[in-house]
Design a protein around this motif. Structure first.
Motif, mmCIF file in Angstrom:
data_model
loop_
_atom_site.group_PDB
_atom_site.id
_atom_site.type_symbol
_atom_site.label_atom_id
_atom_site.label_comp_id
_atom_site.label_asym_id
_atom_site.label_seq_id
_atom_site.Cartn_x
_atom_site.Cartn_y
_atom_site.Cartn_z
ATOM 1 N N ILE A 99 -106.188 -129.805 5.008
ATOM 2 C CA ILE A 99 -107.207 -129.100 5.791
ATOM 3 C C ILE A 99 -106.680 -127.820 6.419
ATOM 4 N N ALA A 100 -105.340 -127.655 6.459
ATOM 5 C CA ALA A 100 -104.744 -126.428 7.004
ATOM 6 C C ALA A 100 -103.371 -126.252 6.369
ATOM 7 N N GLN B 267 -98.292 -128.287 6.072
ATOM 8 C CA GLN B 267 -99.691 -128.624 5.822
ATOM 9 C C GLN B 267 -100.174 -129.707 6.778
ATOM 10 N N ARG C 24 -104.771 -126.618 12.112
ATOM 11 C CA ARG C 24 -104.400 -125.202 12.002
ATOM 12 C C ARG C 24 -103.448 -124.804 13.133
ATOM 13 N N GLU D 20 -109.706 -129.842 11.743
ATOM 14 C CA GLU D 20 -109.258 -128.590 11.129
ATOM 15 C C GLU D 20 -108.661 -127.644 12.162
ATOM 16 N N ARG E 4 -112.927 -136.093 13.799
ATOM 17 C CA ARG E 4 -113.087 -135.390 12.520
ATOM 18 C C ARG E 4 -113.557 -133.944 12.722
#
Length: 184
Positions: free
Chosen positions: A166-167, A158, A138, A134, A130
């Motif tokens: 999250i990105a 995404q 990304r 991100e 976790r």
């Protein structure tokens, strides 16, 4: 991965696309390795930082002349991604790397999906920690933006955990420069 379900059953997970509902899972265990790295003394700091960044746990450090032997417990998921390339890069090719399986450990793992044009792509789903989700999401979105050819319309790319994005990157529309000519 080993999934320990709330009903007491244990299941093996080989593909993130096959992951059951998160509400049914008590904990997820990921495979860990015992890594042995031989490195010249001058690159030791960079190797230690690389292993720490990959959630590694140092178990031993010994010296033999001007070379150090570092032993780390590392999650296999962190090694598979690009660890060997980064190790060779930070040591200018002088490090050697060997590993063996060391068992499974439970951690805060989640399934991250990649959505292209709002549709999930199962082949790009991954299980990640976790805390690293991100950053990994990304990086994957940026790489896909470079790899996917442009179309006549915008394409959103995404990374999502559950229903939360999250990105995101957007592949711009391909537009042709059309100039109208008037003849009088």
């Amino acid at each position: 991965y080993h999934l320990h379900m709330k009903d007491g059953a244990t299941r093996e997970l080989h593909n993130p696309a096959d992951m059951p509902d998160v509400m049914k899972i008590e904990r997820i265990e990921e495979p860990w390795i015992k890594a042995t790295i031989l490195v010249p003394d001058e690159f030791l700091g960079d190797v230690l930082k690389l292993c720490q960044d990959r959630r590694g746990i140092q178990t031993d450090l010994t010296y033999a002349g001007s070379r150090a032997m570092v032993v780390y417990d590392l999650p296999l998921n962190e090694v598979v991604f690009d660890f060997y390339d980064r190790l060779k890069s930070v040591t200018k090719g002088y490090a050697s790397f060997d590993y063996q399986m060391a068992g499974y450990r439970a951690d805060n793992l989640v399934k991250m999906q990649i959505l292209v044009n709002d549709e999930p792509v199962d082949a790009l789903s991954v299980i990640v920690h976790r805390d690293k989700a991100e950053m990994r999401g990304r990086a994957m979105c940026e790489k896909l933006k470079e790899l996917i050819p442009r179309h006549m319309f915008k394409i959103p790319i995404q990374a999502a955990i559950g229903g939360r994005v999250i990105a995101r990157e957007t592949l711009a529309a391909l537009r042709k420069d059309v100039t109208a000519k008037c003849y009088g």
